[in-house]
Design a protein around this motif. Structure first.
Motif, mmCIF file in Angstrom:
data_model
loop_
_atom_site.group_PDB
_atom_site.id
_atom_site.type_symbol
_atom_site.label_atom_id
_atom_site.label_comp_id
_atom_site.label_asym_id
_atom_site.label_seq_id
_atom_site.Cartn_x
_atom_site.Cartn_y
_atom_site.Cartn_z
ATOM 1 N N ALA A 69 0.860 -1.235 -0.074
ATOM 2 C CA ALA A 69 -0.001 0.194 -0.213
ATOM 3 C C ALA A 69 0.962 1.261 0.094
ATOM 4 N N LEU A 73 -1.355 5.641 3.151
ATOM 5 C CA LEU A 73 -2.361 4.615 3.706
ATOM 6 C C LEU A 73 -1.775 3.883 4.778
ATOM 7 N N ARG A 74 -0.569 3.465 4.686
ATOM 8 C CA ARG A 74 -0.011 2.450 5.592
ATOM 9 C C ARG A 74 0.105 3.538 6.949
ATOM 10 N N ASN A 75 0.529 4.652 6.821
ATOM 11 C CA ASN A 75 0.740 5.586 8.125
ATOM 12 C C ASN A 75 -0.720 5.792 8.826
ATOM 13 N N ARG A 76 -1.560 6.220 7.815
ATOM 14 C CA ARG A 76 -2.938 6.381 8.376
ATOM 15 C C ARG A 76 -3.495 5.035 9.212
ATOM 16 N N LEU A 77 -3.380 4.003 8.549
ATOM 17 C CA LEU A 77 -3.636 2.788 9.157
ATOM 18 C C LEU A 77 -3.092 2.407 10.447
ATOM 19 N N ARG A 78 -1.925 2.628 10.333
ATOM 20 C CA ARG A 78 -1.200 2.207 11.653
ATOM 21 C C ARG A 78 -1.452 3.119 12.781
ATOM 22 N N ALA A 80 -4.566 4.630 13.074
ATOM 23 C CA ALA A 80 -5.793 4.391 13.401
ATOM 24 C C ALA A 80 -5.989 2.947 14.124
ATOM 25 N N LEU A 81 -5.094 2.035 14.024
ATOM 26 C CA LEU A 81 -4.750 0.832 14.933
ATOM 27 C C LEU A 81 -4.293 1.340 16.137
ATOM 28 N N ARG A 84 -7.266 2.781 18.025
ATOM 29 C CA ARG A 84 -8.037 1.831 18.465
ATOM 30 C C ARG A 84 -7.587 0.835 19.844
#
Length: 91
Positions: A69, A73-78, A80-81, A84
């Motif tokens: 990715a 996108l990878r940074n945003r996912l990290r 967000a995770l 969470r």
């Protein structure tokens, strides 16, 4: 089924099954992971459920091509995770 732990608390099958993907992805904290392992050692229905889910994940991994990715996108996912996980452990 409830598995009675040595400290007197119990772990329900529903609670253990709810953690299946986090456990299989090695995302659970040590104590929770140990609780799942302990339950699976005494509950054959849940152990069977986990075996199925493990096989399912392996089949999905074999059938999917892996593409990297974009970095954003990878940074945003990290992020967000991480958020969470933080909110989950605070509650």
């Amino acid at each position: 089924m409830r598995e009675q732990r040595s400290d007197g608390s119990a772990t329900s099958c529903a609670a253990v099954r709810e953690l299946a993907y986090e456990f299989l992805d090695e995302e659970l904290p040590g104590p929770e992971s140990a609780r799942v392992i302990e339950h699976l050692s005494v509950c054959s229905p849940c152990a069977g459920h986990y075996a199925f889910e493990r096989a399912y994940l392996a089949a999905v991994q074999r059938g999917c091509s892996i593409e990297e990715a974009p970095a954003e996108l990878r940074n945003r996912l990290r992020a967000a995770l991480a958020e969470r996980k933080k909110t989950r452990h605070e509650s």
